[in-house]
Design an enzyme around this catalytic site. Structure first.
Site, PDB file in Angstrom:
ATOM      1  N   ASP A   1       0.814  -1.229   0.000  1.00 43.12           N
ATOM      2  CA  ASP A   1       0.000   0.000   0.000  1.00 43.12           C
ATOM      3  C   ASP A   1       0.840   1.269   0.000  1.00 43.12           C
ATOM      4  O   ASP A   1       0.437   2.292   0.553  1.00 43.12           O
ATOM      5  CB  ASP A   1      -0.961   0.035   1.220  1.00 43.12           C
TER       6      ASP A   1
ATOM      7  N   ASN B   1      -5.144 -10.225  -3.847  1.00 42.24           N
ATOM      8  CA  ASN B   1      -4.947  -9.658  -2.509  1.00 42.24           C
ATOM      9  C   ASN B   1      -4.455  -8.215  -2.644  1.00 42.24           C
ATOM     10  O   ASN B   1      -4.596  -7.412  -1.741  1.00 42.24           O
ATOM     11  CB  ASN B   1      -3.947 -10.494  -1.681  1.00 42.24           C
TER      12      ASN B   1
ATOM     13  N   GLN C   1       2.046  -5.972  -3.007  1.00 41.00           N
ATOM     14  CA  GLN C   1       2.411  -6.034  -1.577  1.00 41.00           C
ATOM     15  C   GLN C   1       3.749  -5.304  -1.337  1.00 41.00           C
ATOM     16  O   GLN C   1       4.098  -4.437  -2.108  1.00 41.00           O
ATOM     17  CB  GLN C   1       2.474  -7.480  -1.070  1.00 41.00           C
TER      18      GLN C   1
ATOM     19  N   LYS D   1       2.113   2.150  -5.150  1.00 43.59           N
ATOM     20  CA  LYS D   1       2.811   1.644  -6.351  1.00 43.59           C
ATOM     21  C   LYS D   1       1.958   1.805  -7.610  1.00 43.59           C
ATOM     22  O   LYS D   1       2.470   2.073  -8.673  1.00 43.59           O
ATOM     23  CB  LYS D   1       3.164   0.153  -6.191  1.00 43.59           C
TER      24      LYS D   1
ATOM     25  N   GLY E   1      -4.310  -4.364  -4.256  1.00 46.34           N
ATOM     26  CA  GLY E   1      -5.285  -3.404  -4.738  1.00 46.34           C
ATOM     27  C   GLY E   1      -4.550  -2.142  -5.124  1.00 46.34           C
ATOM     28  O   GLY E   1      -3.919  -1.528  -4.291  1.00 46.34           O
ATOM     29  N   HIS E   2      -4.575  -1.810  -6.403  1.00 45.23           N
ATOM     30  CA  HIS E   2      -3.890  -0.616  -6.858  1.00 45.23           C
ATOM     31  C   HIS E   2      -4.918   0.414  -7.318  1.00 45.23           C
ATOM     32  O   HIS E   2      -5.754   0.116  -8.159  1.00 45.23           O
ATOM     33  CB  HIS E   2      -2.926  -0.960  -8.009  1.00 45.23           C
TER      34      HIS E   2
HETATM   35  P1  IMP Z   1      -2.656 -12.674   2.057  1.00 43.90           P
HETATM   36  O1  IMP Z   1      -1.714 -12.091   1.058  1.00 43.90           O
HETATM   37  O2  IMP Z   1      -4.103 -12.427   1.709  1.00 43.90           O
HETATM   38  O3  IMP Z   1      -2.369 -14.100   2.363  1.00 43.90           O
HETATM   39  O4  IMP Z   1      -2.423 -11.887   3.443  1.00 43.90           O
HETATM   40  C1  IMP Z   1      -1.217 -11.985   4.181  1.00 43.90           C
HETATM   41  C2  IMP Z   1      -0.833 -10.636   4.778  1.00 43.90           C
HETATM   42  O5  IMP Z   1      -0.455  -9.747   3.742  1.00 43.90           O
HETATM   43  C3  IMP Z   1      -1.968  -9.941   5.540  1.00 43.90           C
HETATM   44  O6  IMP Z   1      -1.418  -9.221   6.623  1.00 43.90           O
HETATM   45  C4  IMP Z   1      -2.521  -8.977   4.516  1.00 43.90           C
HETATM   46  O7  IMP Z   1      -3.194  -7.885   5.113  1.00 43.90           O
HETATM   47  C5  IMP Z   1      -1.259  -8.566   3.797  1.00 43.90           C
HETATM   48  N1  IMP Z   1      -1.501  -8.137   2.419  1.00 43.90           N
HETATM   49  C6  IMP Z   1      -1.810  -8.899   1.369  1.00 43.90           C
HETATM   50  N2  IMP Z   1      -1.929  -8.158   0.258  1.00 43.90           N
HETATM   51  C7  IMP Z   1      -1.668  -6.897   0.614  1.00 43.90           C
HETATM   52  C8  IMP Z   1      -1.591  -5.668  -0.103  1.00 43.90           C
HETATM   53  O8  IMP Z   1      -1.758  -5.598  -1.327  1.00 43.90           O
HETATM   54  N3  IMP Z   1      -1.280  -4.576   0.621  1.00 43.90           N
HETATM   55  C9  IMP Z   1      -1.031  -4.625   1.953  1.00 43.90           C
HETATM   56  N4  IMP Z   1      -1.091  -5.747   2.666  1.00 43.90           N
HETATM   57  C10 IMP Z   1      -1.402  -6.872   2.007  1.00 43.90           C
END
Ligand code: IMP
Length: 413
Positions: A12, A37, A213, A15, A39-40
């Site tokens: 977040d 997972n 991420q 990017k 979100g841009h």
């Molecule tokens: P997962 O990727 O859904 O398995 O989540 C694992 C961890 O990564 C959790 O703490 C999520 O909140 C975090 N996470 C996953 N995708 C993002 C993202 O795009 N931005 C910020 N945190 C993320």
């Protein structure tokens, strides 16, 4: 020429907007890991684009590729394609998906719902689908396009997954329904099948690798087990797309002017007070994917030094500087104290994370005027970061719009 853009903190960092702006000069933009997972958010005039899977470069109508390392929820992908088309961006000749990328199946999402609570995952099925990939039980994108193969693979897996889910008291829809739904989506997505690795190798194109991420969520090098299941670090691009390390021309980190984290896990500079609430509200720090409020804290230089060690940044892009305006004082963690000793780089050893305390330097706040002109105390804040990190700040983002970015060097790929 390959430039890799990496989130330097916990994701977040902004990017999406940055890649959108830089991709103007690119020929190809590639996603290398993760799935929906991520979100841009990209704001163009009155339109706000929220992308989860397709690289942000699509908005500039650039060839946009999804590499082998990505997990794809076909329903989400198709929805994203439709939403882009509604906004006048026709993806047909632009989008390409590597045949090796893997498919997120309904059981992955259900398992994530059951087991992801401790970590605070996005519940999109990311962890369970990467686990199946590693265990060699995943389904590749190309199989989704071959009805006979796909049916056979689902038949092999479904019974066991159903039994496991039953142990947790979770029901799953019938096998035939899943197969029908997925094959229907497969037909719609067939035209995007390609070999991303081959396409980007041995050509003179300007290629931008877009990480999702952030570094501290890397499966190996992040705050394990509070991490995602892929490799957001620069090396992740190499294995997630399929090219040799010598192809990389530059690696640039994206750093938010403060720190945020969504989900559980260590966050040494976290602010659990009114200042944290102010920054959260001003920065609209609520997850693009899940809507969860993000945890907020001061900028952490030792964490960024660790990030630099893992990525080898040529420079950083500082985002959301405008969010910090009108705070009287702004803190920056410059080192940690552990057992009476000074540590300039964050260590993620459990004992260190539990006991080390950040040391802060205090900077004077700045006004909107100082931010938009990048002068006075705003410039001092930027220069302090450069000095502490020994890295150039290549650009400063001062608002969500494309134009609200100040490049301090000539941006090249
Ligand atoms: P997962 O990727 O859904 O398995 O989540 C694992 C961890 O990564 C959790 O703490 C999520 O909140 C975090 N996470 C996953 N995708 C993002 C993202 O795009 N931005 C910020 N945190 C993320």
């Amino acid at each position: 020429m390959i430039k890799i853009i990496v989130g330097a903190q916990f994701g977040d960092e902004g990017k999406g907007k940055l890649v959108d702006v830089i991709s103007k000069k690119a020929d190809v933009v590639v996603r290398y890991q993760g799935g929906n997972n991520a979100g841009h958010t990209v704001v163009v005039g009155s339109k706000t684009f929220k992308l989860h899977l397709i690289p942000s470069g699509i908005i500039h109508k650039k060839r946009s590729l999804i590499g082998a390392g990505v997990q794809i929820d076909p329903e989400v992908l198709y929805g994203e394609i439709k939403a882009l088309e509604k906004n006048g961006i026709f993806v047909s000749s632009l989008l390409g998906i590597d045949f090796r990328a893997q498919i997120i199946m309904p059981w992955h999402k259900l398992m994530d719902g059951v087991k992801g609570g401790k970590i605070g995952t996005t519940k999109r099925g990311i962890g369970p689908s990467y686990a199946d990939r590693t265990a060699r039980e995943g389904i590749r994108f190309e199989a989704l396009l071959m009805p006979k193969e796909f049916k056979k693979k689902v038949k092999e897996i479904y019974g066991e997954k159903k039994k496991i889910l039953q142990l947790y008291g979770v029901k799953i829809e019938p096998e035939s329904k899943i197969v029908k739904k997925y094959l229907k989506l497969g037909k719609k997505l067939k035209k995007y099948l390609c070999d991303v690795s081959l396409e980007i190798n041995n050509n003179n194109k300007r290629i931008l690798m877009e990480g999702a991420q952030g570094t501290l969520l890397d499966n190996d090098f992040g705050t394990y087990p509070y991490v995602t299941s892929s490799h957001p670090i620069a090396g992740g691009a190499i294995i997630g797309v399929g090219f040799g390390p010598k192809e990389v021309t530059s690696v640039e980190g994206v750093v938010k002017a403060y720190t945020t984290r969504v989900g559980n896990g260590p966050f040494p500079t976290e602010l659990k007070n009114r200042t944290g609430d102010i920054i959260r509200e001003k920065g609209n720090e609520f997850g693009t994917t899940t809507g969860r409020p993000r945890r907020v804290g001061w900028l952490d230089i030792p964490l960024l030094r660790l990030s630099n060690t893992l990525n080898g940044f040529d420079g950083i892009h500082l985002t959301k500087l405008d969010v910090l305006v009108d705070l009287k004082k702004i803190k920056i963690a410059d080192y940690y104290v552990y057992k009476g000793e000074k540590y300039k780089v964050l260590s993620l050893r459990e004992e260190f994370v539990k006991k080390a305390k950040p040391h802060y330097i205090i900077m004077n706040g700045f006004t909107t005027e100082e931010v938009v002109t990048l002068k006075g105390n705003a410039l001092k804040y930027v220069e302090k970061i450069e000095k502490l990190l020994k890295l150039p700040v290549l650009s400063v983002s001062i608002g969500p719009e494309r134009a609200q970015i100040i490049f301090r060097t000539k941006e090249r790929i």
